[in-house]
Structure formats: C-alpha cells, structure tokens
Design a protein around this motif. Structure first.
Motif, mmCIF file in Angstrom:
data_model
loop_
_atom_site.group_PDB
_atom_site.id
_atom_site.type_symbol
_atom_site.label_atom_id
_atom_site.label_comp_id
_atom_site.label_asym_id
_atom_site.label_seq_id
_atom_site.Cartn_x
_atom_site.Cartn_y
_atom_site.Cartn_z
ATOM 1 N N GLY A 142 42.972 31.790 30.372
ATOM 2 C CA GLY A 142 42.725 33.139 29.867
ATOM 3 C C GLY A 142 43.017 34.217 30.891
ATOM 4 O O GLY A 142 43.632 35.241 30.568
ATOM 5 N N VAL A 143 42.598 34.015 32.135
ATOM 6 C CA VAL A 143 42.855 35.034 33.157
ATOM 7 C C VAL A 143 44.347 35.073 33.490
ATOM 8 O O VAL A 143 44.908 36.143 33.765
ATOM 9 C CB VAL A 143 41.986 34.797 34.411
ATOM 10 N N GLY A 144 45.023 33.914 33.427
ATOM 11 C CA GLY A 144 46.469 33.892 33.612
ATOM 12 C C GLY A 144 47.176 34.715 32.540
ATOM 13 O O GLY A 144 48.095 35.486 32.834
ATOM 14 N N GLU A 145 46.716 34.584 31.308
ATOM 15 C CA GLU A 145 47.309 35.337 30.191
ATOM 16 C C GLU A 145 47.110 36.835 30.369
ATOM 17 O O GLU A 145 48.029 37.633 30.131
ATOM 18 C CB GLU A 145 46.688 34.875 28.864
ATOM 19 N N LYS A 146 45.923 37.237 30.817
ATOM 20 C CA LYS A 146 45.638 38.670 30.960
ATOM 21 C C LYS A 146 46.473 39.309 32.075
ATOM 22 O O LYS A 146 46.935 40.437 31.937
ATOM 23 C CB LYS A 146 44.143 38.890 31.214
ATOM 24 N N VAL A 147 46.657 38.583 33.179
ATOM 25 C CA VAL A 147 47.472 39.121 34.272
ATOM 26 C C VAL A 147 48.951 39.107 33.886
ATOM 27 O O VAL A 147 49.685 40.061 34.135
ATOM 28 C CB VAL A 147 47.231 38.336 35.577
ATOM 29 N N ALA A 148 49.389 38.021 33.249
ATOM 30 C CA ALA A 148 50.801 37.911 32.852
ATOM 31 C C ALA A 148 51.191 38.991 31.853
ATOM 32 O O ALA A 148 52.303 39.528 31.900
ATOM 33 C CB ALA A 148 51.074 36.526 32.271
ATOM 34 N N SER A 149 50.277 39.346 30.959
ATOM 35 C CA SER A 149 50.570 40.346 29.927
ATOM 36 C C SER A 149 50.464 41.773 30.447
ATOM 37 O O SER A 149 50.897 42.715 29.795
ATOM 38 C CB SER A 149 49.618 40.171 28.744
ATOM 39 N N GLY A 150 49.840 41.932 31.620
ATOM 40 C CA GLY A 150 49.637 43.278 32.160
ATOM 41 C C GLY A 150 48.323 43.899 31.744
ATOM 42 O O GLY A 150 47.982 45.006 32.174
ATOM 43 N N GLU A 151 47.567 43.190 30.914
ATOM 44 C CA GLU A 151 46.256 43.713 30.490
ATOM 45 C C GLU A 151 45.330 43.860 31.697
ATOM 46 O O GLU A 151 44.519 44.786 31.762
ATOM 47 C CB GLU A 151 45.649 42.772 29.452
ATOM 48 N N LEU A 152 45.465 42.934 32.640
ATOM 49 C CA LEU A 152 44.715 43.010 33.901
ATOM 50 C C LEU A 152 45.718 43.209 35.032
ATOM 51 O O LEU A 152 46.521 42.317 35.322
ATOM 52 C CB LEU A 152 43.911 41.727 34.133
ATOM 53 N N ASN A 153 45.704 44.394 35.645
ATOM 54 C CA ASN A 153 46.619 44.713 36.746
ATOM 55 C C ASN A 153 45.825 44.716 38.051
ATOM 56 O O ASN A 153 45.118 45.670 38.365
ATOM 57 C CB ASN A 153 47.280 46.068 36.507
ATOM 58 N N LEU A 154 45.934 43.629 38.797
ATOM 59 C CA LEU A 154 45.124 43.476 40.007
ATOM 60 C C LEU A 154 45.535 44.452 41.100
ATOM 61 O O LEU A 154 44.693 44.888 41.893
ATOM 62 C CB LEU A 154 45.218 42.037 40.527
ATOM 63 N N GLU A 155 46.820 44.816 41.156
ATOM 64 C CA GLU A 155 47.268 45.768 42.180
ATOM 65 C C GLU A 155 46.650 47.141 41.949
ATOM 66 O O GLU A 155 46.206 47.803 42.891
ATOM 67 C CB GLU A 155 48.798 45.856 42.181
ATOM 68 N N GLU A 156 46.617 47.583 40.699
ATOM 69 C CA GLU A 156 45.995 48.874 40.391
ATOM 70 C C GLU A 156 44.486 48.808 40.593
ATOM 71 O O GLU A 156 43.872 49.735 41.134
ATOM 72 C CB GLU A 156 46.317 49.274 38.948
ATOM 73 N N LEU A 157 43.892 47.702 40.175
ATOM 74 C CA LEU A 157 42.443 47.556 40.273
ATOM 75 C C LEU A 157 41.981 47.577 41.732
ATOM 76 O O LEU A 157 40.880 48.056 42.042
ATOM 77 C CB LEU A 157 42.016 46.244 39.611
ATOM 78 N N ALA A 158 42.832 47.099 42.631
ATOM 79 C CA ALA A 158 42.480 47.007 44.052
ATOM 80 C C ALA A 158 42.172 48.358 44.677
ATOM 81 O O ALA A 158 41.527 48.435 45.726
ATOM 82 C CB ALA A 158 43.597 46.321 44.828
ATOM 83 N N HIS A 159 42.611 49.453 44.043
ATOM 84 C CA HIS A 159 42.378 50.798 44.585
ATOM 85 C C HIS A 159 41.044 51.390 44.126
ATOM 86 O O HIS A 159 40.663 52.471 44.580
ATOM 87 C CB HIS A 159 43.524 51.732 44.179
ATOM 88 N N GLU A 160 40.351 50.674 43.250
ATOM 89 C CA GLU A 160 39.096 51.198 42.703
ATOM 90 C C GLU A 160 37.914 50.836 43.605
ATOM 91 O O GLU A 160 38.033 50.035 44.533
ATOM 92 C CB GLU A 160 38.867 50.634 41.291
ATOM 93 N N SER A 161 36.755 51.403 43.308
ATOM 94 C CA SER A 161 35.544 51.118 44.070
ATOM 95 C C SER A 161 35.045 49.708 43.755
ATOM 96 O O SER A 161 35.425 49.101 42.745
ATOM 97 C CB SER A 161 34.452 52.120 43.714
ATOM 98 N N ASP A 162 34.171 49.190 44.629
ATOM 99 C CA ASP A 162 33.581 47.874 44.390
ATOM 100 C C ASP A 162 32.926 47.816 43.013
ATOM 101 O O ASP A 162 33.087 46.839 42.273
ATOM 102 C CB ASP A 162 32.513 47.557 45.452
ATOM 103 N N GLU A 163 32.192 48.868 42.664
ATOM 104 C CA GLU A 163 31.442 48.881 41.407
ATOM 105 C C GLU A 163 32.380 48.833 40.202
ATOM 106 O O GLU A 163 32.121 48.097 39.232
ATOM 107 C CB GLU A 163 30.561 50.141 41.335
ATOM 108 N N VAL A 164 33.461 49.599 40.254
ATOM 109 C CA VAL A 164 34.418 49.617 39.136
ATOM 110 C C VAL A 164 35.110 48.255 39.002
ATOM 111 O O VAL A 164 35.289 47.738 37.891
ATOM 112 C CB VAL A 164 35.470 50.733 39.334
ATOM 113 N N ILE A 165 35.478 47.666 40.126
ATOM 114 C CA ILE A 165 36.153 46.368 40.087
ATOM 115 C C ILE A 165 35.246 45.296 39.489
ATOM 116 O O ILE A 165 35.670 44.516 38.630
ATOM 117 C CB ILE A 165 36.628 45.966 41.505
ATOM 118 N N ILE A 166 33.995 45.278 39.915
ATOM 119 C CA ILE A 166 33.058 44.295 39.356
ATOM 120 C C ILE A 166 32.876 44.519 37.856
ATOM 121 O O ILE A 166 32.883 43.565 37.061
ATOM 122 C CB ILE A 166 31.696 44.372 40.081
ATOM 123 N N LYS A 167 32.756 45.775 37.455
ATOM 124 C CA LYS A 167 32.580 46.093 36.037
ATOM 125 C C LYS A 167 33.771 45.624 35.203
ATOM 126 O O LYS A 167 33.601 45.038 34.125
ATOM 127 C CB LYS A 167 32.395 47.607 35.866
#
Length: 286
Positions: free
Chosen positions: A185-210
């Motif tokens: 499931g997590v592979g599918e979300k990253v592959a589809s672009g639904e989860l963008n880890l590079e963009e998420l990396a710029h957010e605060s700890d709290e936002v990333i956990i959420k």
C-alpha cells in the motif's frame, strides 16, 4: 573514479558507526578496512566512505564511480552521516544532565540516517512487532528478493516495483497478511504520487506525523522512525519505544519501566537534542 577527502570537527566515532551499521546484514561494511559502501539511489551508483582519521580528528575519503555532480553526492553523504552536526555541542549539553554517564561512555556517537527515506518507511513497517533478529531476516529476504545489487551493495526495491507485488508473494517470505498489505500500500501511494516524500520532508515534525499516520500501517512509531532515521530531525523522543523505556529503567535503577509522565519530566532537560538522548539510551542497552 574520483576521490574527495573530508575533515570535520571531533568528536566523531566512525568505528562505532560501522559497528552499528554492521548489525544490518544488508549493509556492505568492512570494519577492519574502516569503510562502508553506500547505495546512491538517484543514479544507482555506489559511494565508498572510508574513515582515515581518529575520533578526535575525524577524516574520511569518499570514492565516487563517476566525476559528475560530485558536490551533490558529497552533500548527500554528509547528510546521511550527519557531518554538519557539531557533536561537541551535543556532548557539552548532555554532560550537564542526568544522562552524563552514557554520553561519557559513548562519546562521539552520531545519528546516522538510512540510505534512502522511502526505505526507512518500508523497513519500519517490516520491523513492527518483530524481534530484531527476525526483523532483519525478513527485511533481507524482501530486499534481496525484489531489490537490486551492485558491487555487493543492495538497493531497496523502488515504490513502483513494490506496487506490482502481490500479498501472496510476500506471504511466501513469511510476511503476515496485514504487513504485506501495508508495504504494498505505501509503495502504491508513493508510486502514484499521492504521497510525495520529498515535499513532505520540508514540513514540520507535527505535519509529517499527521500526514504519515493517515496511511494504513503507519503509526506514530513508524512516523517518528522516518523523522529520525529518514530525515535526521534532531529533537525526537519516541516515548512508546520499549528499548528507550528499558534503557531509562536500567540507567536510573527503577523497579518498573517509566510512565509517560515520568519520561516527559525527565526529558525536559534533554531538549533540544532529544534524538541524541534516544540514540544514546538505545546504545546503552545494545
């Protein structure tokens, strides 16, 4: 092939780094030669990091397969091994706290990141609720089965590759039904672009956990592991971690594991380097 020499302020105990990396059978570590081969995911290259200095005067030689973009590769390695963090400041901070004994014992032990942030999430999901030995065994089966190997170095399978797998395939490796579903499931979300880890990396700890804990199979522990070992965030203290609870119990001679309230009270003095408190507490019982 090109080489670059890097010198950083001490203390920095590269031998302890290699010792800890060697726990994972997927890492290409030669402790006698004082080197580790690192997979560089953007180009599929292997970068060799060799220690040539001492704990007090750390120095390293980086060997690149290709000359292009050497500054980017050097910055990538520096981030993984956290060479920009002044451990002398961290050490001075903790010598004035009740964690002084373990910081004296493990002086110069840095936080070292996983070689790929996506791999951090995959590994954390696989490791959930398993003893460490079988967790490494299962991860090894997964990576050697579906990842790629170069010069003795293993690359985790890409999100796109993981998205093509079936639950039955992973069940054959001894994944549980749910764990197989979570990884795919997590592979599918990253592959589809639904989860963008590079963009998420710029957010605060709290936002990333959420954001991460919205995903099936990712709880607070896995999200915190991503922050600590995927991104190198400096002020994380996973209070639910059993290893940290046991380390505190041992260090302070407690009859029972500390409560959350006790841990909150204790850890107040360890801010803003809670990630290092976590690491050194883990080290104290390894």
């Amino acid at each position: 092939m090109s080489e670059t020499r890097i010198e950083i302020p001490g203390p920095y105990d590269f031998d302890r780094v290699l010792e800890r990396l060697s726990i994972d059978p997927l890492h290409a570590v030669d402790r006698e030669a004082r080197l580790v081969k690192v997979p560089y995911y953007p180009t599929g290259e292997v970068i060799t990091v060799k220690g040539v200095g001492t704990k007090d005067e750390p120095a390293f030689v980086l060997s690149f397969e290709r000359d292009d973009k050497s500054e980017e590769k050097q910055a990538h390695i520096a981030r993984i091994f956290q060479w920009h963090t002044g451990l002398h400041e961290v050490q001075a901070h903790f010598l004035a706290t009740d964690l002084k004994p373990i910081f004296e014992e493990h002086v110069g032990t840095p936080i070292v990141l996983d070689f790929n942030p996506f791999a951090t999430i995959v590994k954390s999901i696989i490791h959930q609720q398993l003893n460490l030995k079988f967790a490494f065994t299962l991860t090894h089966r997964f990576v050697t089965g579906y990842g790629t190997e170069k010069d003795g170095v293993w690359f985790y399978p890409s999100p796109e590759k993981i998205a093509t797998l079936t639950v039955d395939e992973l069940r054959e490796l001894q994944f549980s039904q749910r764990k197989a579903e979570y990884v795919i499931g997590v592979g599918e979300k990253v592959a589809s672009g639904e989860l963008n880890l590079e963009e998420l990396a710029h957010e605060s700890d709290e936002v990333i956990i959420k954001e991460l804990t919205k995903i099936r199979g990712i709880g607070p522990w896995t999200a915190q592991s991503f922050l600590l070992f995927g991104l190198g965030r400096p002020n994380l203290f996973p209070m639910a971690d059993i290893g940290i609870q046991n380390a505190i119990k041992k260090l302070f001679g407690m009859e029972q594991k500390p409560t959350r309230e006790e841990m909150e009270r204790m850890s107040a003095a360890w801010d803003p380097y809670l990630s290092y408190a976590s690491l050194y507490l883990w080290r104290s019982i390894e």
